[in-house]
Design a protein around this motif. Sequence first.
Motif, PDB file in Angstrom:
ATOM      1  N   GLN A 481      49.550   7.981  33.087  1.00 33.49           N
ATOM      2  CA  GLN A 481      50.484   7.875  34.208  1.00 33.49           C
ATOM      3  C   GLN A 481      51.241   9.188  34.461  1.00 33.49           C
ATOM      4  N   VAL A 484      49.396  11.745  36.591  1.00 32.80           N
ATOM      5  CA  VAL A 484      48.984  11.374  37.938  1.00 32.80           C
ATOM      6  C   VAL A 484      49.568  12.362  38.952  1.00 32.80           C
ATOM      7  N   GLY A 485      48.718  12.818  39.860  1.00 30.21           N
ATOM      8  CA  GLY A 485      49.173  13.761  40.886  1.00 30.21           C
ATOM      9  C   GLY A 485      48.866  15.211  40.534  1.00 30.21           C
ATOM     10  N   LYS A 487      46.731  18.578  39.760  1.00 33.43           N
ATOM     11  CA  LYS A 487      45.482  19.099  40.316  1.00 33.43           C
ATOM     12  C   LYS A 487      44.498  19.447  39.200  1.00 33.43           C
ATOM     13  N   ILE A 497      42.422  15.555  42.381  1.00 31.89           N
ATOM     14  CA  ILE A 497      43.764  15.138  41.987  1.00 31.89           C
ATOM     15  C   ILE A 497      43.640  13.907  41.099  1.00 31.89           C
ATOM     16  N   ASP A 499      44.243  10.497  39.851  1.00 29.95           N
ATOM     17  CA  ASP A 499      44.705   9.351  40.636  1.00 29.95           C
ATOM     18  C   ASP A 499      45.262   8.247  39.757  1.00 29.95           C
TER      19      ASP A 499
END
Length: 574
Positions: A481, A484-485, A487, A497, A499
């Motif tokens: 988690q 997440v986000g 690159k 990215i 996800d």
Amino acid sequence: MAARPLNVNVGVLGHIDSGKTALARALSTTGSTAAFDRAPQSRARGITLDLGFSCLRTALPPQLGPGPGELQFTLVDCPGHASLIRTIIGGAQIIDLMMLVIDVTKGMQTQSAECLVIGQIACQKMVVVLNKIDLLPEGKRQSAIEKMTKKMQKTLENTKFCGCPIVAVAAKPGGPEAPESENPLGVSELIEVLKSQAYLPSRDPSGHFLMAVDHCFSIKGQGTVMTGTILSGSVSLGDSVEIPALKVTKKVKSMQMFHTPVTYAMQGDRVGICVTQFDPKLLERGLICTPDSLHTIHAAIISLKKIQYFRGTLQTKAKFHITVGHETVMGRVMFFSPAPADFNEEIQENVFDFEKDYLYQEQYLSKDSVSSEENKENDQAGEVQLPKQQWALLEFEKPVTCPKLCLVIGSKLDTDIHANTCRLAFHGVLLQGMEDKNYTETFLPKLKVYKLKHKEGQVERVMDDYSVIGRSLFKKETNIQIFVGLKVKLSTGEDGIIDGGFGQSGKFKIRIPDGLKPDTKMLLTVASKKKSKGGKGDVTKEDESSKNDSAQPVTISLSFKRYVFDTQKKMIQS
Ligand SMILES: Nc1nc2c(ncn2[C@@H]2O[C@H](COP(=O)(O)OP(=O)(O)OP(=O)(O)O)[C@@H](O)[C@H]2O)c(=O)[nH]1
Ligand SMILES: [Mg+2]
């Protein structure tokens, strides 16, 4: 009032038994209270245990200006024994001109080399004194002196003292048993050389008063006298001075400079300051200052340079003996350099910029710390790109009291003193001290030193044209988690990215905003077909085998930086 004599502090440094004390004695006309191995322990052992002070007055040499006046050389006789190097470092910081005493029958010895290093850090000028020439057989004396002179010139070639005067003397011809009436050889020539080398040291009465006390005693009915050298500022009768080690402030009742009462003294002067009574045993050595002008710090940021003669590398997390101003404590270091974009930036003296980003280093970067392989890759000519300036965070085992911007020397004093190696490792300037005991929480988060993190994983399979499933980038227990986000880049060129997680085994989903290239899709479809033949095992097994599976054609790389002192451990991508 007669003009004050101009004072120049001359340090007498060299290997043990080279004849420093004998030389200081031969040179001086007036002995001060702490000169010539006065301490009974010193006499018993025949070695110097502490700094000795004496003085020599001569007429003012022409380069120091016209008119009548006197030049006073304060001779600071340093101990030579290796275990007393902290005292030597303290002594070197108050001198203007250094005499490096070499036993002419032995040449450069281990501590002569260490003294040379200290001289390069702390002193402006040097004179080499070849002592004990009486021990050279008379017929060959001149040629032996010439030979040693050449050798010393060669040794000094790559130092800032290149071309400095070299003088041959016998401070105590015949050695300890010889009668006192035996005249020293070459000493008057040496005095002429000292006069020619004397310069107007830059003295500045402004700023806070700070004095290095080297001797303390009480005089019945008058008070306690502290003698020492004024390192900065000035002091007048009636001033209040603080003794930080005792946490007391005292009034200056009277002052003397070499047995003459004075009302004022400034930077570079040697004075005895009499204050109201306190137990002199409480302060043998230490600093006194303008009240509240020193700080007591638990950690510090310094700019530093490695000492070229120190063998081995300087590792982050290593412990050193660290001399901060005039105190030595154990401390741990963390090295850091400019961020790559600032690598060629000019040196900023005496300030530290907290706005900038800095790159964490496992070790101080030097020619020999960068491996030769990297070297070849980086530059055809074999020249390593090194930053112009590097820094370290020092964390002390116990707090030290010191002035701002003071000299810092790191050494490995636990090295065997017979090992014939330079124990001094680095030197630098204290740029920022941390007074708060809780500096790790209150201060360090301001220090923007980052580590570059790099992780590699593999694409397991294609989901659709705009997403793939990856693996081997995270451990099974990692909380995906928080990634997440971020690159990532595929080895085939696509940007992606993260996800979210996928299943329970540390796999994850990557979104490819611009879509997969047809070639990539093909590559991945072929690979996953081959793989699926192996059947479905349990998850961990599959994970293990896949780690070694070089057949996977597409890798995923994730790069981010993380600030070392960020309590939230945020991952940052540019
Ligand atoms: N023959 C001869 N012996 C000397 C000469 N100068 C000093 N000595 C002897 O060398 C020994 C050491 O002299 P010191 O002056 O105590 O040496 P030092 O460098 O001050 O020693 P530490 O302070 O302990 O490092 C003594 O026995 C001196 O008598 C010299 O010119 N000729
Ligand atoms: Mg001595």
